[in-house]
Design a protein around this motif. Structure first.
Motif, mmCIF file in Angstrom:
data_model
loop_
_atom_site.group_PDB
_atom_site.id
_atom_site.type_symbol
_atom_site.label_atom_id
_atom_site.label_comp_id
_atom_site.label_asym_id
_atom_site.label_seq_id
_atom_site.Cartn_x
_atom_site.Cartn_y
_atom_site.Cartn_z
ATOM 1 N N LEU A 1 0.840 -1.193 0.000
ATOM 2 C CA LEU A 1 0.000 0.000 0.000
ATOM 3 C C LEU A 1 0.876 1.243 0.000
ATOM 4 O O LEU A 1 0.636 2.186 -0.748
ATOM 5 N N ASP A 2 1.903 1.220 0.843
ATOM 6 C CA ASP A 2 2.813 2.355 0.897
ATOM 7 C C ASP A 2 3.453 2.594 -0.466
ATOM 8 O O ASP A 2 3.540 3.717 -0.926
ATOM 9 N N GLN A 3 3.873 1.508 -1.091
ATOM 10 C CA GLN A 3 4.496 1.656 -2.412
ATOM 11 C C GLN A 3 3.470 2.171 -3.411
ATOM 12 O O GLN A 3 3.740 3.060 -4.192
ATOM 13 N N GLY A 4 2.288 1.566 -3.345
ATOM 14 C CA GLY A 4 1.227 1.930 -4.277
ATOM 15 C C GLY A 4 0.882 3.399 -4.188
ATOM 16 O O GLY A 4 0.622 4.056 -5.185
ATOM 17 N N LEU A 5 0.877 3.886 -2.961
ATOM 18 C CA LEU A 5 0.459 5.275 -2.769
ATOM 19 C C LEU A 5 1.630 6.243 -2.698
ATOM 20 O O LEU A 5 1.461 7.398 -2.343
ATOM 21 N N GLU A 6 2.796 5.751 -3.059
ATOM 22 C CA GLU A 6 4.020 6.549 -2.949
ATOM 23 C C GLU A 6 3.840 7.972 -3.486
ATOM 24 O O GLU A 6 4.171 8.934 -2.815
ATOM 25 N N LYS A 7 3.284 8.069 -4.671
ATOM 26 C CA LYS A 7 3.174 9.400 -5.294
ATOM 27 C C LYS A 7 2.189 10.301 -4.570
ATOM 28 O O LYS A 7 2.456 11.479 -4.377
ATOM 29 N N GLU B 1 -5.028 2.425 7.704
ATOM 30 C CA GLU B 1 -3.826 2.181 6.902
ATOM 31 C C GLU B 1 -3.690 3.227 5.804
ATOM 32 O O GLU B 1 -2.603 3.689 5.490
ATOM 33 N N PHE B 2 -4.823 3.568 5.216
ATOM 34 C CA PHE B 2 -4.804 4.539 4.132
ATOM 35 C C PHE B 2 -4.301 5.894 4.628
ATOM 36 O O PHE B 2 -3.419 6.506 4.033
ATOM 37 N N VAL B 3 -4.857 6.349 5.735
ATOM 38 C CA VAL B 3 -4.448 7.640 6.283
ATOM 39 C C VAL B 3 -2.973 7.586 6.682
ATOM 40 O O VAL B 3 -2.205 8.492 6.377
ATOM 41 N N ASP B 4 -2.575 6.488 7.318
ATOM 42 C CA ASP B 4 -1.170 6.346 7.709
ATOM 43 C C ASP B 4 -0.248 6.433 6.506
ATOM 44 O O ASP B 4 0.803 7.053 6.571
ATOM 45 N N SER B 5 -0.662 5.806 5.413
ATOM 46 C CA SER B 5 0.210 5.782 4.240
ATOM 47 C C SER B 5 0.365 7.187 3.638
ATOM 48 O O SER B 5 1.316 7.468 2.939
ATOM 49 N N PHE B 6 -0.577 8.040 3.940
ATOM 50 C CA PHE B 6 -0.482 9.425 3.477
ATOM 51 C C PHE B 6 0.484 10.253 4.315
ATOM 52 O O PHE B 6 1.078 11.192 3.837
ATOM 53 N N ALA C 1 -9.741 10.644 8.644
ATOM 54 C CA ALA C 1 -10.259 9.298 8.958
ATOM 55 C C ALA C 1 -11.763 9.355 9.213
ATOM 56 O O ALA C 1 -12.508 8.461 8.815
ATOM 57 N N ALA C 2 -12.206 10.444 9.851
ATOM 58 C CA ALA C 2 -13.631 10.564 10.163
ATOM 59 C C ALA C 2 -14.477 10.697 8.895
ATOM 60 O O ALA C 2 -15.658 10.338 8.880
ATOM 61 N N LEU C 3 -13.874 11.193 7.824
ATOM 62 C CA LEU C 3 -14.627 11.382 6.579
ATOM 63 C C LEU C 3 -14.639 10.133 5.702
ATOM 64 O O LEU C 3 -15.444 10.009 4.791
ATOM 65 N N LEU C 4 -13.709 9.239 5.982
ATOM 66 C CA LEU C 4 -13.622 8.024 5.161
ATOM 67 C C LEU C 4 -14.569 6.959 5.701
ATOM 68 O O LEU C 4 -14.680 6.792 6.903
ATOM 69 N N SER C 5 -15.239 6.253 4.798
ATOM 70 C CA SER C 5 -16.029 5.138 5.301
ATOM 71 C C SER C 5 -15.580 3.858 4.630
ATOM 72 O O SER C 5 -15.320 3.821 3.433
ATOM 73 N N GLU C 6 -15.434 2.839 5.444
ATOM 74 C CA GLU C 6 -15.005 1.553 4.918
ATOM 75 C C GLU C 6 -16.134 0.548 5.106
ATOM 76 O O GLU C 6 -17.079 0.792 5.843
ATOM 77 N N THR C 7 -16.000 -0.579 4.438
ATOM 78 C CA THR C 7 -17.041 -1.600 4.455
ATOM 79 C C THR C 7 -17.097 -2.324 5.793
ATOM 80 O O THR C 7 -16.075 -2.561 6.417
ATOM 81 N N GLU C 8 -18.305 -2.635 6.233
ATOM 82 C CA GLU C 8 -18.489 -3.396 7.479
ATOM 83 C C GLU C 8 -17.849 -4.772 7.342
ATOM 84 O O GLU C 8 -17.829 -5.338 6.253
ATOM 85 N N GLU C 9 -17.406 -5.302 8.473
ATOM 86 C CA GLU C 9 -16.730 -6.608 8.464
ATOM 87 C C GLU C 9 -17.555 -7.700 7.774
ATOM 88 O O GLU C 9 -17.052 -8.455 6.966
ATOM 89 N N ALA C 10 -18.852 -7.766 8.125
ATOM 90 C CA ALA C 10 -19.702 -8.837 7.586
ATOM 91 C C ALA C 10 -19.696 -8.808 6.067
ATOM 92 O O ALA C 10 -19.528 -9.832 5.409
ATOM 93 N N GLU C 11 -19.843 -7.614 5.532
ATOM 94 C CA GLU C 11 -19.918 -7.504 4.084
ATOM 95 C C GLU C 11 -18.549 -7.726 3.448
ATOM 96 O O GLU C 11 -18.443 -8.258 2.345
#
Ligand code: GDP
Length: 302
Positions: A3-9, A295-300, A81-91
């Motif tokens: 992810l870090d590599q992917g988001l490098e730019k 993870e996404f926010v961290d990679s930023f 992070a508060a603005l991002l929404s991710e998928t629920e575990e079940a789904e």
């Protein structure tokens, strides 16, 4: 790490600009906020979401009377992070109680990476021991059917198709019937994404859904919209138009490798209020990841 590599730019873009915005300053003042606004906009976060983030930071400055530039990083992370929404575990796990077979209708404009994403997903599900069936309901282009067929061979999962120009709803119907017969766990239905005729698109997707429900009552359990993250504001526009045409329940944002526009994920997630489920970080079969906002926010920021 991938992810870090992917988001490098995106990361170096955002992080460096942010660093410049606060360089030599100890507290967050109007200048820093103006610069931050520019950083967010140029990272493709989008105007409304940028304004929202700036307002929240202004509120915190007003409340605490003082905000050090070092704390700005921490607060910015929290707000994003508060603005991002991710998928629920079940789904996330496509649990059988949500549907068996679990039907995912995949929508998106040509070229965004729809077929590749379906192929990568088929590979992931198969690796989890799930029985997968693909449906080639993008009957508008011969290439779309051929491409999906190549993926079905590569991953070694069955595909249901008809000839080019046939009725997408009929292909979807056949696919679900085969899937039920094969006792499949997951069905991935590719659909045509012609945005130039919105009414047609809406009618077509509605019909595909209606016909699928004759075989599997709650299908589709998921409508996954694929967007090309490297197109920035264009992806935004497509997201809005598809949401107007059908109820989108999850997002896959592709091509986040090799782009500095990763900020688009933040804006789209906030504006659409639809969870981001997957991100594409390369052309390879393994280059699709479950989206995790921390993870996404961290990679930023790291
Ligand atoms: P479709 O027309 O939407 O089905 O698009 P395709 O799946 O055929 O993908 C279009 C191009 O984008 C192909 O060359 C893919 O290899 C490439 N692609 C898809 N996803 C990604 C990704 O996450 N990263 C990169 N770098 N390329 C991707």
């Amino acid at each position: 790490e991938k992810l870090d590599q992917g988001l490098e730019k995106s990361k170096s873009n955002f992080f460096n600009k942010l660093g410049k915005a606060v360089a030599g300053k100890s507290k967050v003042d109007d200048d820093v906020l103006d610069d931050l606004e520019e950083v967010l906009i140029s990272s493709d976060v989008g105007v409304s979401t940028t304004i929202k983030i700036i307002r929240r930071i202004e509120d915190r400055v007003a409340k605490d009377k003082y905000l050090g530039t070092e704390e700005l990083n921490v607060i910015l992370r929290e707000e994003i992070a508060a603005l991002l929404s991710e998928t629920e575990e079940a789904e996330k796990n496509n649990q059988p109680e949500l549907g068996h077979p679990y039907v995912i209708m995949v929508v998106g404009v040509n070229g965004v990476g729809k077929t590749t994403t379906i192929g990568k997903l088929a590979y992931q599900f198969k690796k989890q021991g799930k029985k997968v069936v693909l449906g080639a309901a993008d009957t508008f282009r011969a290439a779309a059917i051929e491409q999906l067929e190549i993926w079905s061979q590569r991953v070694d999962v069955p595909i249901v198709k008809q000839k080019m120009g046939s009725d997408p709803a009929s292909v979807a119907f056949d696919t679900l019937q085969s899937a039920v017969k094969l006792n499949a766990d997951v069905v991935l239905i590719d659909t045509a994404g012609r945005l130039h005729n919105k009414i047609n698109l809406m009618n077509e997707l509605t019909k595909v859904k209606r016909v699928m429900q004759k075989v599997v009552p709650n299908a589709p359990h998921e409508v996954l919209l694929v967007l090309d993250g490297s197109t920035g504001q264009n992806a935004f526009e497509q997201a809005k138009q598809f949401s107007a045409a059908t109820e989108v329940t999850s997002l896959a944002i592709t091509k986040l490798d090799g782009t500095a526009k990763g900020g688009v994920v933040i804006g789209i997630s906030d504006q659409l209020q639809v969870p981001v489920k997957y991100i594409g970080v390369g052309e390879g079969i393994e280059d699709l990841q479950d989206f995790n906002k921390i993870e996404f926010v961290d990679s930023f920021f790291n």
